[in-house]
Design a protein around this motif. Structure first.
Motif, PDB file in Angstrom:
ATOM      1  N   LEU A   3       0.890  -1.209  -0.002  1.00 45.38           N
ATOM      2  CA  LEU A   3      -0.001  -0.071   0.055  1.00 45.38           C
ATOM      3  C   LEU A   3       0.819   1.353   0.049  1.00 45.38           C
ATOM      4  O   LEU A   3       0.561   2.145  -0.845  1.00 45.38           O
ATOM      5  CB  LEU A   3      -0.905   0.120   1.444  1.00 45.38           C
ATOM      6  N   MET A   4       1.802   1.159   0.601  1.00 43.18           N
ATOM      7  CA  MET A   4       2.914   2.553   0.737  1.00 43.18           C
ATOM      8  C   MET A   4       3.563   2.523  -0.443  1.00 43.18           C
ATOM      9  O   MET A   4       3.905   3.693  -1.196  1.00 43.18           O
ATOM     10  CB  MET A   4       3.858   2.382   1.795  1.00 43.18           C
ATOM     11  N   LEU A   5       3.872   1.320  -1.295  1.00 49.18           N
ATOM     12  CA  LEU A   5       4.647   1.451  -2.499  1.00 49.18           C
ATOM     13  C   LEU A   5       3.537   2.129  -3.481  1.00 49.18           C
ATOM     14  O   LEU A   5       3.935   3.059  -4.248  1.00 49.18           O
ATOM     15  CB  LEU A   5       5.086   0.197  -3.054  1.00 49.18           C
ATOM     16  N   LEU A   6       2.488   1.546  -3.621  1.00 48.36           N
ATOM     17  CA  LEU A   6       1.460   2.197  -4.205  1.00 48.36           C
ATOM     18  C   LEU A   6       1.047   3.493  -4.032  1.00 48.36           C
ATOM     19  O   LEU A   6       1.058   4.574  -5.109  1.00 48.36           O
ATOM     20  CB  LEU A   6       0.070   1.515  -4.194  1.00 48.36           C
ATOM     21  N   ALA A   7       1.003   4.146  -2.756  1.00 54.37           N
ATOM     22  CA  ALA A   7       0.912   5.565  -2.376  1.00 54.37           C
ATOM     23  C   ALA A   7       2.300   6.357  -2.925  1.00 54.37           C
ATOM     24  O   ALA A   7       1.925   7.621  -3.334  1.00 54.37           O
ATOM     25  CB  ALA A   7       0.923   5.531  -0.818  1.00 54.37           C
ATOM     26  N   GLY A   8       3.534   5.913  -2.945  1.00 52.82           N
ATOM     27  CA  GLY A   8       4.632   6.403  -3.457  1.00 52.82           C
ATOM     28  C   GLY A   8       4.250   6.629  -5.016  1.00 52.82           C
ATOM     29  O   GLY A   8       4.700   7.536  -5.689  1.00 52.82           O
ATOM     30  N   TRP A   9       3.941   5.520  -5.679  1.00 52.34           N
ATOM     31  CA  TRP A   9       3.589   5.876  -7.167  1.00 52.34           C
ATOM     32  C   TRP A   9       2.756   6.729  -7.363  1.00 52.34           C
ATOM     33  O   TRP A   9       2.954   7.587  -8.368  1.00 52.34           O
ATOM     34  CB  TRP A   9       3.552   4.271  -7.767  1.00 52.34           C
ATOM     35  N   LEU A  10       1.592   6.719  -6.651  1.00 52.66           N
ATOM     36  CA  LEU A  10       0.516   7.771  -7.011  1.00 52.66           C
ATOM     37  C   LEU A  10       1.335   9.114  -6.523  1.00 52.66           C
ATOM     38  O   LEU A  10       0.674  10.034  -7.457  1.00 52.66           O
ATOM     39  CB  LEU A  10      -0.512   7.694  -5.951  1.00 52.66           C
ATOM     40  N   ASP A  11       1.895   9.295  -5.640  1.00 49.58           N
ATOM     41  CA  ASP A  11       2.372  10.722  -5.390  1.00 49.58           C
ATOM     42  C   ASP A  11       3.196  11.290  -6.475  1.00 49.58           C
ATOM     43  O   ASP A  11       3.214  12.152  -6.786  1.00 49.58           O
ATOM     44  CB  ASP A  11       3.111  10.600  -3.939  1.00 49.58           C
ATOM     45  N   PRO A  28      -2.754   7.833   7.819  1.00 45.16           N
ATOM     46  CA  PRO A  28      -3.842   6.803   7.715  1.00 45.16           C
ATOM     47  C   PRO A  28      -3.443   5.356   7.415  1.00 45.16           C
ATOM     48  O   PRO A  28      -3.861   4.303   7.626  1.00 45.16           O
ATOM     49  CB  PRO A  28      -4.982   7.078   6.471  1.00 45.16           C
ATOM     50  N   VAL A  29      -2.414   4.910   6.603  1.00 54.67           N
ATOM     51  CA  VAL A  29      -2.113   3.721   6.326  1.00 54.67           C
ATOM     52  C   VAL A  29      -1.223   2.981   7.515  1.00 54.67           C
ATOM     53  O   VAL A  29      -1.513   1.950   8.190  1.00 54.67           O
ATOM     54  CB  VAL A  29      -0.817   3.669   5.193  1.00 54.67           C
ATOM     55  N   CYS A  30      -0.647   3.955   8.273  1.00 62.00           N
ATOM     56  CA  CYS A  30      -0.314   3.498   9.819  1.00 62.00           C
ATOM     57  C   CYS A  30      -1.734   3.128  10.882  1.00 62.00           C
ATOM     58  O   CYS A  30      -1.568   2.012  11.398  1.00 62.00           O
ATOM     59  CB  CYS A  30       0.459   4.582  10.548  1.00 62.00           C
ATOM     60  N   VAL A  49       5.416  -0.699   9.990  1.00 59.42           N
ATOM     61  CA  VAL A  49       5.166   0.484   9.193  1.00 59.42           C
ATOM     62  C   VAL A  49       6.472   1.407   8.951  1.00 59.42           C
ATOM     63  O   VAL A  49       6.421   2.102   7.891  1.00 59.42           O
ATOM     64  CB  VAL A  49       4.297   1.567  10.083  1.00 59.42           C
ATOM     65  N   PRO A  50       7.639   1.474   9.910  1.00 59.84           N
ATOM     66  CA  PRO A  50       8.819   1.919   9.256  1.00 59.84           C
ATOM     67  C   PRO A  50       9.326   1.347   7.897  1.00 59.84           C
ATOM     68  O   PRO A  50       9.853   2.000   7.038  1.00 59.84           O
ATOM     69  CB  PRO A  50       9.763   1.973  10.384  1.00 59.84           C
ATOM     70  N   ILE A  51       9.260  -0.032   8.039  1.00 57.60           N
ATOM     71  CA  ILE A  51       9.645  -0.419   6.887  1.00 57.60           C
ATOM     72  C   ILE A  51       8.796  -0.138   5.548  1.00 57.60           C
ATOM     73  O   ILE A  51       9.453  -0.124   4.422  1.00 57.60           O
ATOM     74  CB  ILE A  51       9.835  -2.248   7.115  1.00 57.60           C
ATOM     75  N   ALA A  52       7.596  -0.160   5.763  1.00 59.72           N
ATOM     76  CA  ALA A  52       6.719   0.110   4.830  1.00 59.72           C
ATOM     77  C   ALA A  52       7.052   1.807   4.206  1.00 59.72           C
ATOM     78  O   ALA A  52       6.929   2.285   3.054  1.00 59.72           O
ATOM     79  CB  ALA A  52       5.208   0.033   5.151  1.00 59.72           C
ATOM     80  N   PHE A  53       7.304   2.300   5.087  1.00 60.57           N
ATOM     81  CA  PHE A  53       7.457   3.836   4.803  1.00 60.57           C
ATOM     82  C   PHE A  53       8.864   3.842   3.828  1.00 60.57           C
ATOM     83  O   PHE A  53       8.947   4.751   2.961  1.00 60.57           O
ATOM     84  CB  PHE A  53       7.785   4.653   5.965  1.00 60.57           C
ATOM     85  N   ALA A  54       9.839   3.240   4.250  1.00 58.43           N
ATOM     86  CA  ALA A  54      11.006   3.041   3.419  1.00 58.43           C
ATOM     87  C   ALA A  54      11.017   2.486   1.906  1.00 58.43           C
ATOM     88  O   ALA A  54      11.369   2.980   0.925  1.00 58.43           O
ATOM     89  CB  ALA A  54      12.168   2.337   4.134  1.00 58.43           C
ATOM     90  N   GLY A  56       8.021   2.336   0.442  1.00 55.87           N
ATOM     91  CA  GLY A  56       7.354   3.555  -0.288  1.00 55.87           C
ATOM     92  C   GLY A  56       7.822   4.709  -0.775  1.00 55.87           C
ATOM     93  O   GLY A  56       7.497   5.241  -1.712  1.00 55.87           O
ATOM     94  N   LEU A  57       8.990   5.067  -0.331  1.00 53.75           N
ATOM     95  CA  LEU A  57      10.033   5.895  -0.638  1.00 53.75           C
ATOM     96  C   LEU A  57      10.561   5.783  -2.090  1.00 53.75           C
ATOM     97  O   LEU A  57      11.110   6.878  -2.687  1.00 53.75           O
ATOM     98  CB  LEU A  57      10.940   6.409   0.421  1.00 53.75           C
ATOM     99  N   LEU A  58      10.761   4.580  -2.563  1.00 60.65           N
ATOM    100  CA  LEU A  58      11.445   4.281  -3.807  1.00 60.65           C
ATOM    101  C   LEU A  58      11.139   5.291  -5.025  1.00 60.65           C
ATOM    102  O   LEU A  58      11.870   5.677  -5.522  1.00 60.65           O
ATOM    103  CB  LEU A  58      11.332   2.788  -4.101  1.00 60.65           C
ATOM    104  N   PRO A  59       9.772   5.323  -4.921  1.00 58.56           N
ATOM    105  CA  PRO A  59       9.133   6.218  -6.361  1.00 58.56           C
ATOM    106  C   PRO A  59       9.377   7.670  -5.766  1.00 58.56           C
ATOM    107  O   PRO A  59       9.291   8.495  -6.785  1.00 58.56           O
ATOM    108  CB  PRO A  59       8.137   5.615  -6.552  1.00 58.56           C
ATOM    109  N   VAL A  60       9.338   7.980  -4.628  1.00 60.10           N
ATOM    110  CA  VAL A  60       9.218   9.271  -4.201  1.00 60.10           C
ATOM    111  C   VAL A  60      10.689   9.932  -4.304  1.00 60.10           C
ATOM    112  O   VAL A  60      10.730  11.253  -4.432  1.00 60.10           O
ATOM    113  CB  VAL A  60       8.532   9.585  -2.787  1.00 60.10           C
ATOM    114  N   ALA A  61      11.671   9.308  -3.644  1.00 57.56           N
ATOM    115  CA  ALA A  61      12.833   9.987  -3.475  1.00 57.56           C
ATOM    116  C   ALA A  61      13.634  10.545  -4.695  1.00 57.56           C
ATOM    117  O   ALA A  61      13.507   9.711  -5.918  1.00 57.56           O
ATOM    118  CB  ALA A  61      13.873   8.870  -2.740  1.00 57.56           C
ATOM    119  N   ASP A  62      14.473  11.556  -4.438  1.00 59.80           N
ATOM    120  CA  ASP A  62      15.167  12.117  -5.712  1.00 59.80           C
ATOM    121  C   ASP A  62      16.254  11.179  -5.622  1.00 59.80           C
ATOM    122  O   ASP A  62      16.828  10.790  -4.935  1.00 59.80           O
ATOM    123  CB  ASP A  62      15.426  13.491  -5.330  1.00 59.80           C
ATOM    124  N   GLY A  63      16.696  10.959  -7.059  1.00 60.72           N
ATOM    125  CA  GLY A  63      17.800  10.203  -7.508  1.00 60.72           C
ATOM    126  C   GLY A  63      17.962   9.866  -9.076  1.00 60.72           C
ATOM    127  O   GLY A  63      17.091  10.359  -9.530  1.00 60.72           O
TER     128      GLY A  63
END
Length: 117
Positions: A3-11, A28-30, A49-54, A56-63
């Protein structure tokens, strides 16, 4: 985590990878994670939840396009967005604690054995 990965892609697709939007979606995911966790495994919610946060950051993070630059982007995002991470983990832990106290109150404080020795 999915769900967090999906949220990251949507973001990334809708808001141009805004860390604030991602953080707001994380809360809300937490909450949902803490409500969905089985009663037998209450500590899994604040752990996952911290693992899911990390994740989900894959598509959001600059790089850049390489693995190393993407990894550095995720590490940088973890460092700069740690407030969202702490808040979400706190929410999950608090909900699990409240559920645990409520379960103990319903059982009359007898524990898991139902009062039998």
């Amino acid at each position: 985590m999915a769900l967090m990965l999906l949220a990251g892609w949507l973001d990334h697709a809708l808001f141009g990878a805004s860390p604030t939007v991602y953080g707001v979606l994380f809360l809300p995911v937490c909450l949902l994670t803490a409500l969905w966790v089985r009663r037998a495994e209450p500590l899994s919610a604040p752990t996952v939840v911290p693992i899911a946060f990390a994740v989900g950051l894959l598509p959001v993070a600059d790089g850049g396009d390489g693995f190393g630059s993407r990894l550095m982007g995720v590490i940088t995002a973890l460092a700069t967005e740690v407030g969202w991470l702490y808040c979400g983990t706190f929410v999950a832990g608090l909900v699990v604690l409240i559920r645990r106290i409520g379960a103990a109150g319903r059982s009359g404080g007898r524990g898991h054995s139902g009062g039998r020795l």
